[in-house]
Design an enzyme around this catalytic site. Structure first.
Site, PDB file in Angstrom:
ATOM      1  N   HIS A 303      54.934  71.076 118.127  1.00  0.00           N
ATOM      2  CA  HIS A 303      54.317  69.987 118.497  1.00  0.00           C
ATOM      3  C   HIS A 303      55.145  68.916 118.489  1.00  0.00           C
ATOM      4  CE1 HIS A 303      51.269  66.642 119.348  1.00  0.00           C
ATOM      5  NE2 HIS A 303      50.841  67.648 120.048  1.00  0.00           N
ATOM      6  N   ASP A 360      46.207  74.569 121.127  1.00  0.00           N
ATOM      7  CA  ASP A 360      46.107  75.605 121.972  1.00  0.00           C
ATOM      8  C   ASP A 360      46.229  77.011 121.679  1.00  0.00           C
ATOM      9  OD1 ASP A 360      45.936  74.111 124.382  1.00  0.00           O
ATOM     10  OD2 ASP A 360      48.075  73.530 124.390  1.00  0.00           O
TER      11      ASP A 360
HETATM   12  N1  ACO Z   1      58.965  78.717 119.942  1.00  0.00           N
HETATM   13  C1  ACO Z   1      60.177  78.673 119.418  1.00  0.00           C
HETATM   14  N2  ACO Z   1      61.087  77.827 119.275  1.00  0.00           N
HETATM   15  C2  ACO Z   1      60.554  76.478 119.258  1.00  0.00           C
HETATM   16  C3  ACO Z   1      59.130  76.469 119.747  1.00  0.00           C
HETATM   17  C4  ACO Z   1      58.329  77.402 120.126  1.00  0.00           C
HETATM   18  N3  ACO Z   1      57.140  77.174 120.318  1.00  0.00           N
HETATM   19  N4  ACO Z   1      58.785  75.055 119.853  1.00  0.00           N
HETATM   20  C5  ACO Z   1      60.022  74.505 119.553  1.00  0.00           C
HETATM   21  N5  ACO Z   1      61.095  75.503 119.318  1.00  0.00           N
HETATM   22  C6  ACO Z   1      62.440  75.106 118.869  1.00  0.00           C
HETATM   23  C7  ACO Z   1      63.230  74.785 119.781  1.00  0.00           C
HETATM   24  O1  ACO Z   1      64.067  75.916 120.175  1.00  0.00           O
HETATM   25  C8  ACO Z   1      64.181  73.924 118.998  1.00  0.00           C
HETATM   26  O2  ACO Z   1      65.026  74.558 118.281  1.00  0.00           O
HETATM   27  P1  ACO Z   1      66.702  74.084 117.972  1.00  0.00           P
HETATM   28  O3  ACO Z   1      66.495  72.813 117.267  1.00  0.00           O
HETATM   29  O4  ACO Z   1      67.483  75.207 117.358  1.00  0.00           O
HETATM   30  O5  ACO Z   1      67.213  73.751 119.389  1.00  0.00           O
HETATM   31  C9  ACO Z   1      63.380  73.122 117.715  1.00  0.00           C
HETATM   32  O6  ACO Z   1      62.124  74.114 117.695  1.00  0.00           O
HETATM   33  C10 ACO Z   1      62.653  71.716 118.413  1.00  0.00           C
HETATM   34  O7  ACO Z   1      61.987  72.036 119.698  1.00  0.00           O
HETATM   35  P2  ACO Z   1      62.063  70.804 120.800  1.00  0.00           P
HETATM   36  O8  ACO Z   1      61.690  71.426 121.993  1.00  0.00           O
HETATM   37  O9  ACO Z   1      63.090  70.131 120.974  1.00  0.00           O
HETATM   38  O10 ACO Z   1      60.640  70.148 120.480  1.00  0.00           O
HETATM   39  P3  ACO Z   1      59.718  69.096 121.375  1.00  0.00           P
HETATM   40  O11 ACO Z   1      59.182  68.132 120.230  1.00  0.00           O
HETATM   41  O12 ACO Z   1      60.686  68.657 122.479  1.00  0.00           O
HETATM   42  O13 ACO Z   1      58.716  70.050 121.893  1.00  0.00           O
HETATM   43  C11 ACO Z   1      56.709  71.288 122.274  1.00  0.00           C
HETATM   44  C12 ACO Z   1      57.451  70.340 121.449  1.00  0.00           C
HETATM   45  C13 ACO Z   1      57.215  71.218 123.917  1.00  0.00           C
HETATM   46  C14 ACO Z   1      55.276  71.413 121.882  1.00  0.00           C
HETATM   47  C15 ACO Z   1      57.645  72.622 121.795  1.00  0.00           C
HETATM   48  O14 ACO Z   1      57.560  72.830 120.575  1.00  0.00           O
HETATM   49  C16 ACO Z   1      56.993  73.905 122.803  1.00  0.00           C
HETATM   50  O15 ACO Z   1      57.587  74.102 123.635  1.00  0.00           O
HETATM   51  N6  ACO Z   1      55.896  74.677 122.196  1.00  0.00           N
HETATM   52  C17 ACO Z   1      55.247  75.940 122.994  1.00  0.00           C
HETATM   53  C18 ACO Z   1      54.540  75.292 124.159  1.00  0.00           C
HETATM   54  C19 ACO Z   1      53.229  74.616 123.614  1.00  0.00           C
HETATM   55  O16 ACO Z   1      52.376  75.136 122.594  1.00  0.00           O
HETATM   56  N7  ACO Z   1      52.924  73.525 123.868  1.00  0.00           N
HETATM   57  C20 ACO Z   1      51.510  72.774 123.808  1.00  0.00           C
HETATM   58  C21 ACO Z   1      51.730  71.562 122.762  1.00  0.00           C
HETATM   59  S1  ACO Z   1      50.223  70.719 122.303  1.00  0.00           S
HETATM   60  C22 ACO Z   1      49.680  70.195 123.875  1.00  0.00           C
HETATM   61  O17 ACO Z   1      50.484  69.643 124.534  1.00  0.00           O
HETATM   62  C23 ACO Z   1      48.338  70.089 123.804  1.00  0.00           C
END
Ligand code: ACO
Length: 424
Positions: A303, A360
């Site tokens: 998140h 979710d």
């Molecule tokens: N699975 C694997 N790796 C992940 C995940 C995941 N679900 N989420 C983040 N990471 C990793 C990224 O690859 C990144 O790694 P790095 O530092 O080695 O490059 C690091 O964690 C940071 O991730 P970001 O994408 O930069 O974090 P951001 O804050 O931009 O994204 C998000 C948050 C979009 C929710 C992300 O965690 C994600 O895509 N999760 C899966 C989708 C999801 O569940 N969305 C619902 C969110 S809640 C809502 O909107 C109601």
């Protein structure tokens, strides 16, 4: 703490005032930055930018706190109805018994859709994604929107109608895609029970179980607001151009649809199916999610704001157990999800990046057990989120906020001459 920040740029020193919120959050007010220095801030994804002051919802991602108008989500989830929470978000205070009774009666009286909206739904292709249909209906409802100041039962009449009608729109969209006749709203049923009835009456998922309806009501509460997330910021931004309420909500719906936002609950189920196709091997899924050459992500994990735990996920996990046992279902996906959560929470990659289950991760499992197809999951999120979107739209329009218009750092070509077609 100092009451200003000092910035040095190109030999100039600029003193920037601090804004401190009621929970001691600190913002650096950079309103004069560009005028005084010619520079702008650069914050793609807005992770460090406050776009507004807001009194609707407070969340602390480090401590796992979520409060609507100051009241912790854990207290609301146990004691209030979705309509009470909607009132709280929209009006700022919990309703009195008399206010709630009046609101409840008015909501029940507005559930029918205008005929053109029913015809619009019937005209959509059978395979329309319900989020596309929801956005389309909201956009057209702007044609019957009254003046913003009109009140009914103590609420803005436009808001009251949208709250009353979104379950009907959602149910009709579902039944249209399934080729089923529409079931009219039942004015004797409470909000969630009526919605379940319009969805599933006459199908194998028909239910009159009050506990199931209460669980759905609780899920709506958990989704009701989440401060400046992608869809809410969209609603505020569109509203800042003085677009009407329904049109702004239509934009919020399309933002919510994306798999990185509200669409994640559908993506979780699809991901769990993929894990099943790989023999239910949770370690395979964890390895894929860590592999930077793979596009696989652990959906429902991570998140932007919560870096400890998502309090909504904690409540939903308990609900998943309750609802499934109530339905007498031994859901293999629930067991798989729990195994996946366990494996990820013990994995160094997820620990180091502070990735935890979000709202979710378990909600889709409940929705599926109730009979909702994956395409409807994000619609359920939208029903819950509607009062939050409207509270923010209101707040924005009540203030003296300017039109939202970010700046950019241009990285394209420098000035160059046009080349005539015959010379290219
Ligand atoms: N699975 C694997 N790796 C992940 C995940 C995941 N679900 N989420 C983040 N990471 C990793 C990224 O690859 C990144 O790694 P790095 O530092 O080695 O490059 C690091 O964690 C940071 O991730 P970001 O994408 O930069 O974090 P951001 O804050 O931009 O994204 C998000 C948050 C979009 C929710 C992300 O965690 C994600 O895509 N999760 C899966 C989708 C999801 O569940 N969305 C619902 C969110 S809640 C809502 O909107 C109601």
């Amino acid at each position: 703490m100092a009451d200003q920040a000092v910035l040095q740029i190109n030999g100039k020193t600029l003193e920037l005032p601090l804004i401190v919120g009621t929970e001691k959050e600190v913002g650096i007010d950079i309103a004069v930055l560009r005028d005084k220095t010619g520079a702008v801030t650069f914050d793609p994804g807005y992770g460090n930018s406050g776009a507004c002051e807001s009194a609707v919802t407070f969340l602390d991602g480090e401590l796992g706190i979520l409060r609507y108008r100051g009241i912790p989500i854990e207290q609301l989830a146990g004691h209030a109805s979705f309509l009470e929470v909607s009132w709280l978000l929209l009006k700022g205070e919990l309703p009195t018994a008399a206010e709630l009774a009046q609101f409840d009666a008015a909501e029940k009286s507005h559930r029918d859709l205008p005929d053109f909206a029913v015809q619009l739904i019937k005209s959509l292709p059978r395979n329309v994604h319900p989020m596309a249909g929801l956005a389309a209906v909201f956009a057209t409802l702007s044609s019957v929107e009254g003046p913003t100041k009109d009140l009914e039962a103590g609420l803005a009449a436009n808001e009251l109608r949208l709250l009353a009608q979104i379950p009907t729109i959602a149910a009709y969209l579902y039944r249209h895609t399934e080729g089923l006749d529409f079931v009219a709203p039942d004015k004797n049923k409470a909000y969630a029970a009526n919605y379940l009835n319009m969805m599933f009456k006459g199908t194998k998922f028909e239910t009159n179980d009050a506990d199931i309806a209460n669980a759905l009501d609780l899920l709506f509460i958990l989704h009701a607001d989440h401060e400046q997330n992608c869809s809410t910021s969209t609603v505020r931004l569109v509203g800042s151009a003085q677009a009407g309420l329904s049109a702004s909500i239509a934009a919020g719906v399309t933002a919510l649809w994306g798999p990185l936002h509200g669409g994640a609950n559908q993506a979780v189920i699809e991901m769990l199916d993929e894990v099943v196709a790989h023999g239910g091997d949770v370690n395979w899924a964890v390895a894929q999610a860590k592999d930077k050459n793979s596009t696989f992500r652990l959906m429902g994990f991570g998140h932007r704001v919560y870096k400890n735990f998502d309090p909504r996920a904690t409540i939903i996990k308990v609900q998943a157990d309750l609802v499934l046992s109530r339905l007498g279902k031994n859901d293999k996906q629930l067991a798989l999800a729990k195994g996946l959560e366990e494996a990820a929470l013990h994995d160094e990659y997820f620990i180091a990046r502070k990735l935890y289950p979000n709202v979710d991760f378990y909600s889709g499992i409940i929705y599926r057990a109730l009979g909702f197809p994956p395409g409807m999951f994000t619609v359920l999120f939208a029903i819950g989120r509607l009062p939050g979107w409207m509270a923010h739209w209101n707040e924005h329009n009540a203030g003296k906020a300017k039109i939202g218009r970010p700046r950019q750092i241009y990285i394209g070509k420098n000035a160059r001459d046009f080349v005539a077609l015959n010379k290219r």
